[in-house]
Design a protein around this motif. Sequence first.
Motif, PDB file in Angstrom:
ATOM      1  N   LEU A   2       0.825  -1.202   0.000  1.00 28.22           N
ATOM      2  CA  LEU A   2       0.000   0.000   0.000  1.00 28.22           C
ATOM      3  C   LEU A   2       0.856   1.248   0.000  1.00 28.22           C
ATOM      4  N   GLN A   3       0.485   2.195  -0.837  1.00 23.77           N
ATOM      5  CA  GLN A   3       1.145   3.504  -0.836  1.00 23.77           C
ATOM      6  C   GLN A   3       0.088   4.592  -0.887  1.00 23.77           C
ATOM      7  N   LEU A   4       0.323   5.657  -0.168  1.00 20.83           N
ATOM      8  CA  LEU A   4      -0.534   6.839  -0.201  1.00 20.83           C
ATOM      9  C   LEU A   4       0.342   8.023  -0.561  1.00 20.83           C
ATOM     10  N   ARG A   5      -0.206   8.949  -1.316  1.00 22.60           N
ATOM     11  CA  ARG A   5       0.565  10.133  -1.697  1.00 22.60           C
ATOM     12  C   ARG A   5      -0.357  11.332  -1.781  1.00 22.60           C
ATOM     13  N   GLU A   6       0.036  12.386  -1.065  1.00 24.41           N
ATOM     14  CA  GLU A   6      -0.711  13.628  -1.067  1.00 24.41           C
ATOM     15  C   GLU A   6      -0.295  14.499  -2.249  1.00 24.41           C
ATOM     16  N   SER A   7      -1.231  15.261  -2.758  1.00 24.24           N
ATOM     17  CA  SER A   7      -0.912  16.220  -3.822  1.00 24.24           C
ATOM     18  C   SER A   7      -1.787  17.450  -3.661  1.00 24.24           C
ATOM     19  N   GLY A   8      -1.249  18.580  -4.100  1.00 28.84           N
ATOM     20  CA  GLY A   8      -1.988  19.841  -3.996  1.00 28.84           C
ATOM     21  C   GLY A   8      -1.029  21.001  -3.914  1.00 28.84           C
ATOM     22  N   PRO A   9      -1.562  22.219  -3.867  1.00 25.98           N
ATOM     23  CA  PRO A   9      -0.697  23.399  -3.835  1.00 25.98           C
ATOM     24  C   PRO A   9       0.075  23.505  -2.537  1.00 25.98           C
ATOM     25  N   GLY A  10       1.297  24.014  -2.649  1.00 22.98           N
ATOM     26  CA  GLY A  10       2.116  24.198  -1.459  1.00 22.98           C
ATOM     27  C   GLY A  10       1.907  25.556  -0.807  1.00 22.98           C
ATOM     28  N   LEU A  11       1.169  26.430  -1.488  1.00 24.60           N
ATOM     29  CA  LEU A  11       0.943  27.783  -0.969  1.00 24.60           C
ATOM     30  C   LEU A  11      -0.511  28.165  -1.179  1.00 24.60           C
ATOM     31  N   VAL A  12      -1.134  28.651  -0.128  1.00 26.11           N
ATOM     32  CA  VAL A  12      -2.537  29.078  -0.176  1.00 26.11           C
ATOM     33  C   VAL A  12      -2.614  30.481   0.415  1.00 26.11           C
ATOM     34  N   LYS A  13      -3.416  31.322  -0.182  1.00 29.11           N
ATOM     35  CA  LYS A  13      -3.582  32.685   0.348  1.00 29.11           C
ATOM     36  C   LYS A  13      -4.562  32.674   1.518  1.00 29.11           C
ATOM     37  N   PRO A  14      -4.368  33.569   2.459  1.00 29.01           N
ATOM     38  CA  PRO A  14      -5.320  33.666   3.576  1.00 29.01           C
ATOM     39  C   PRO A  14      -6.747  33.859   3.077  1.00 29.01           C
ATOM     40  N   SER A  15      -7.666  33.241   3.766  1.00 34.02           N
ATOM     41  CA  SER A  15      -9.118  33.251   3.519  1.00 34.02           C
ATOM     42  C   SER A  15      -9.522  32.342   2.359  1.00 34.02           C
ATOM     43  N   GLU A  16      -8.557  31.806   1.610  1.00 31.83           N
ATOM     44  CA  GLU A  16      -8.907  30.897   0.518  1.00 31.83           C
ATOM     45  C   GLU A  16      -9.099  29.472   1.046  1.00 31.83           C
ATOM     46  N   THR A  17      -9.478  28.575   0.130  1.00 30.07           N
ATOM     47  CA  THR A  17      -9.736  27.184   0.490  1.00 30.07           C
ATOM     48  C   THR A  17      -8.570  26.296   0.056  1.00 30.07           C
ATOM     49  N   LEU A  18      -8.088  25.498   1.003  1.00 28.74           N
ATOM     50  CA  LEU A  18      -7.050  24.521   0.707  1.00 28.74           C
ATOM     51  C   LEU A  18      -7.710  23.274   0.141  1.00 28.74           C
ATOM     52  N   SER A  19      -7.158  22.757  -0.957  1.00 24.03           N
ATOM     53  CA  SER A  19      -7.652  21.505  -1.525  1.00 24.03           C
ATOM     54  C   SER A  19      -6.485  20.547  -1.718  1.00 24.03           C
ATOM     55  N   LEU A  20      -6.584  19.384  -1.111  1.00 28.23           N
ATOM     56  CA  LEU A  20      -5.562  18.352  -1.243  1.00 28.23           C
ATOM     57  C   LEU A  20      -6.222  17.039  -1.653  1.00 28.23           C
ATOM     58  N   THR A  21      -5.466  16.237  -2.373  1.00 32.27           N
ATOM     59  CA  THR A  21      -5.932  14.918  -2.786  1.00 32.27           C
ATOM     60  C   THR A  21      -4.933  13.872  -2.337  1.00 32.27           C
ATOM     61  N   CYS A  22      -5.438  12.725  -1.924  1.00 36.25           N
ATOM     62  CA  CYS A  22      -4.600  11.580  -1.577  1.00 36.25           C
ATOM     63  C   CYS A  22      -4.903  10.455  -2.558  1.00 36.25           C
ATOM     64  N   THR A  23      -3.859   9.994  -3.235  1.00 43.58           N
ATOM     65  CA  THR A  23      -4.011   8.887  -4.176  1.00 43.58           C
ATOM     66  C   THR A  23      -3.500   7.612  -3.515  1.00 43.58           C
ATOM     67  N   LYS A  83     -10.876  19.447   1.752  1.00 47.59           N
ATOM     68  CA  LYS A  83     -11.048  20.880   1.530  1.00 47.59           C
ATOM     69  C   LYS A  83     -11.158  21.543   2.897  1.00 47.59           C
ATOM     70  N   LEU A  84     -10.350  22.576   3.083  1.00 46.85           N
ATOM     71  CA  LEU A  84     -10.338  23.325   4.338  1.00 46.85           C
ATOM     72  C   LEU A  84     -10.536  24.787   4.004  1.00 46.85           C
ATOM     73  N   LYS A  85     -11.665  25.342   4.444  1.00 46.11           N
ATOM     74  CA  LYS A  85     -12.032  26.713   4.087  1.00 46.11           C
ATOM     75  C   LYS A  85     -11.383  27.742   5.016  1.00 46.11           C
ATOM     76  N   SER A  86     -11.377  28.989   4.505  1.00 51.45           N
ATOM     77  CA  SER A  86     -10.990  30.156   5.326  1.00 51.45           C
ATOM     78  C   SER A  86      -9.642  29.964   5.991  1.00 51.45           C
ATOM     79  N   GLU A  87      -8.676  29.660   5.180  1.00 52.27           N
ATOM     80  CA  GLU A  87      -7.330  29.409   5.688  1.00 52.27           C
ATOM     81  C   GLU A  87      -6.756  30.639   6.404  1.00 52.27           C
ATOM     82  N   THR A  88      -6.026  30.351   7.484  1.00 49.74           N
ATOM     83  CA  THR A  88      -5.243  31.377   8.164  1.00 49.74           C
ATOM     84  C   THR A  88      -3.826  30.841   8.343  1.00 49.74           C
ATOM     85  N   ALA A  89      -2.949  31.695   8.831  1.00 55.32           N
ATOM     86  CA  ALA A  89      -1.559  31.277   9.038  1.00 55.32           C
ATOM     87  C   ALA A  89      -1.482  30.081   9.994  1.00 55.32           C
ATOM     88  N   ALA A  90      -2.453  29.962  10.869  1.00 53.85           N
ATOM     89  CA  ALA A  90      -2.461  28.845  11.817  1.00 53.85           C
ATOM     90  C   ALA A  90      -2.673  27.503  11.130  1.00 53.85           C
TER      91      ALA A  90
END
Lengths: 125, 108
Positions: A2-23, A83-90
């Motif tokens: 079994l292998q899992l691998r995350e993919s998605g942007p490495g940089l997100v702007k504040p208040s935007e939505t983070l989207s990641l996928t695991c294959t 998907k994680l909405k309303s991103e902050t530095a935290a």
Amino acid sequence: QLQLRESGPGLVKPSETLSLTCTVSGGSISNTAYYWAWIRQSPGKGLDWIGSVFHSGNTYYNPSLKSRVTISVDTSKNQFSLKLKSETAADTAVYYCARQPFLVVPPAIGYFDSWGPGTLVAVSS
Amino acid sequence: DIQMTQSPSTLSASVGDRVTITCRASQSVSSWLAWYQQTPNKAPKLLIYKASTLETGVPSRFSGSGSGTEFTLTINSLQPDDFATYYCQHYKPSSPATFGQGTKVELK
């Protein structure tokens, strides 16, 4: 194996939505013995479980993030997503996907027995 | 949420030593406890689940014990690959899973 691998942007702007996928490879995401989870690790807060999804779409979320999180599954692609909405530095952290055995008695989700390598997501303008 | 507290935060040891790490839960988690090992820039690796069950492929020098609110991870005869950070995690049903803050095992 079994292998899992995350993919998605490495940089997100504040208040935007983070989207990641695991294959998932080397095994089926439709295996009824497992849930599929997202966990993150930030220097200030350690390891945090975000939430988990079953192949049917059933989900469990950490109450502390539940209002901002959506986890979904695409069995045709053997993938699940965060998907994680309303991103902050935290929310800057390394995000991991992982496999989580489903405990039958009592019905519950358990530990994390296989992990992806992780992907660093920074929240910054 | 159930809080997991590990001690010590850092442990200095030598190759061949026997080391013990403690994890305490803020309320009983029965035996719903796992231990992980993490090396720098790598994902955590499952060592033990259900407090004392060794994951397949994990060396037998690792052992876990305890139940309720107090748990220990013991490494017998510490090896060079064992210098890492160790985390406990509860998975008590109906409670969100939480991790301890970690214990770093470093070379003395």
